[in-house]
Motif scaffolding. Sequence first.
Motif, short mmCIF file in Angstrom:
data_model
loop_
_atom_site.label_atom_id
_atom_site.label_comp_id
_atom_site.label_asym_id
_atom_site.label_seq_id
_atom_site.Cartn_x
_atom_site.Cartn_y
_atom_site.Cartn_z
N ALA A 227 31.20 -76.92 -1.60
CA ALA A 227 32.14 -75.86 -1.23
C ALA A 227 31.70 -75.16 0.06
O ALA A 227 32.52 -74.90 0.96
N GLU A 228 30.40 -74.89 0.19
CA GLU A 228 29.89 -74.24 1.39
C GLU A 228 30.04 -75.13 2.62
O GLU A 228 30.46 -74.68 3.69
N ALA A 229 29.70 -76.40 2.46
CA ALA A 229 29.79 -77.33 3.59
C ALA A 229 31.24 -77.51 4.03
O ALA A 229 31.54 -77.58 5.23
N SER A 230 32.17 -77.59 3.07
CA SER A 230 33.58 -77.75 3.40
C SER A 230 34.11 -76.54 4.15
O SER A 230 34.91 -76.67 5.10
N ALA A 231 33.67 -75.36 3.74
CA ALA A 231 34.13 -74.13 4.41
C ALA A 231 33.63 -74.06 5.85
O ALA A 231 34.33 -73.56 6.74
N VAL A 232 32.43 -74.57 6.08
CA VAL A 232 31.84 -74.48 7.42
C VAL A 232 32.32 -75.61 8.33
O VAL A 232 32.71 -75.40 9.49
N PHE A 233 32.29 -76.86 7.81
CA PHE A 233 32.55 -78.02 8.66
C PHE A 233 33.96 -78.59 8.54
O PHE A 233 34.39 -79.36 9.39
N GLY A 234 34.66 -78.25 7.45
CA GLY A 234 35.95 -78.88 7.20
C GLY A 234 35.81 -80.03 6.23
O GLY A 234 34.72 -80.62 6.10
N PRO A 235 36.89 -80.42 5.52
CA PRO A 235 36.79 -81.39 4.42
C PRO A 235 36.46 -82.81 4.84
O PRO A 235 36.02 -83.60 4.01
N HIS A 236 36.68 -83.16 6.12
CA HIS A 236 36.47 -84.55 6.55
C HIS A 236 35.23 -84.74 7.42
O HIS A 236 35.02 -85.82 7.97
#
Length: 348
Positions: A227-236
């Motif tokens: 969840a943290e990585a998706s918020a920072v970098f985006g889902p792809h």
Amino acid sequence: MAGLSFEKKRAPRTVGYPAAVPVRVYGPESASVDGVPVVAAPGEEIQQAVLNRLQSLAISVGAPIHATVHDDLAGCVVPLEVSADGSSRVTGEPVRLTAPRTPGTAAPAHTTPNPPQAPADRFGPPPVMDAPPVTAGPRDAGAGPGTASGAGTGAALGLGLPFDEPAPAQTPARGFDAVAEEVLGDGPLTETAEGAELLAEPLGRINEAVRAGRVDAAAELAERTLAEASAVFGPHHAEVLHVRELSAYIAYLGDDPVRACRLSLELAGLRRQARDGEAAYGNLQSAATAWRAVRDPEEGLRLGRELIGLWTELAAEPGPAADDPRPLEAARARMIRLTDRAAKAAQT
């Protein structure tokens, strides 16, 4: 895919288990592993129950487990290696017993090196996705009992390898094998510099939890990190896809093969859209590994249709999936078996 370090070798580890764990298959519903009884659950094949036990041992020692499988019904002894991700391979020449044992008969007294001609539904791991279906071929007129006329004519015992052919050449680790090497190894945990700054510490804690056998804790950490990585970098982003691969592997270790398969299929689709055939093929292999552990035949059929559809599309493009059509053939063969199981279940 760089992040999973496909070419990286697993660091040597001290294994606190016998060189070869004794396994005995007594019948279609009962067996023992290292003297401990194993009973197949409803709807589960005894082969899968045995492999699950061996996988648990591999996870506990952090290294592959070698086993000597004595199958009373098939009348053979098979040397097997099972890794922490559940994959398995034959490590030597299967040995035929003097006669296959049938219920109510005494166990054979000794063995001979002749290849057994047992039917393919005897002991073996789940259908091997990277092995071709093997059928018995004709014998030469002068061939003696138990000898085959040429390569490819030995019985496969469901293990995916004929007895008179050498094992395939070593290939780079893919799928859950690659994830397991990363978790158990000491190499880089991230793919990018910005990923290392944010994710190195949580990924280290996730891997530590997996190595300690705290799969539930690892799953919770992986969800928060994703969840943290998706918020920072985006889902792809590459780092997000990397964490999703780790989450799929942890779901598989946590006995949630349906979630592991779905996550891996989603990743394979994303990697294919990005024209990364190598990574997509690795995710398909992860999905196939999880799929083979799905017990419900109806769920297996639903996932299998999605798996085969995506695999067919990837095999039509240049890359490793196109180079070897045998895993796709094995998946289609398993779909036939699942269809039969689902039909039988519907009649009860």
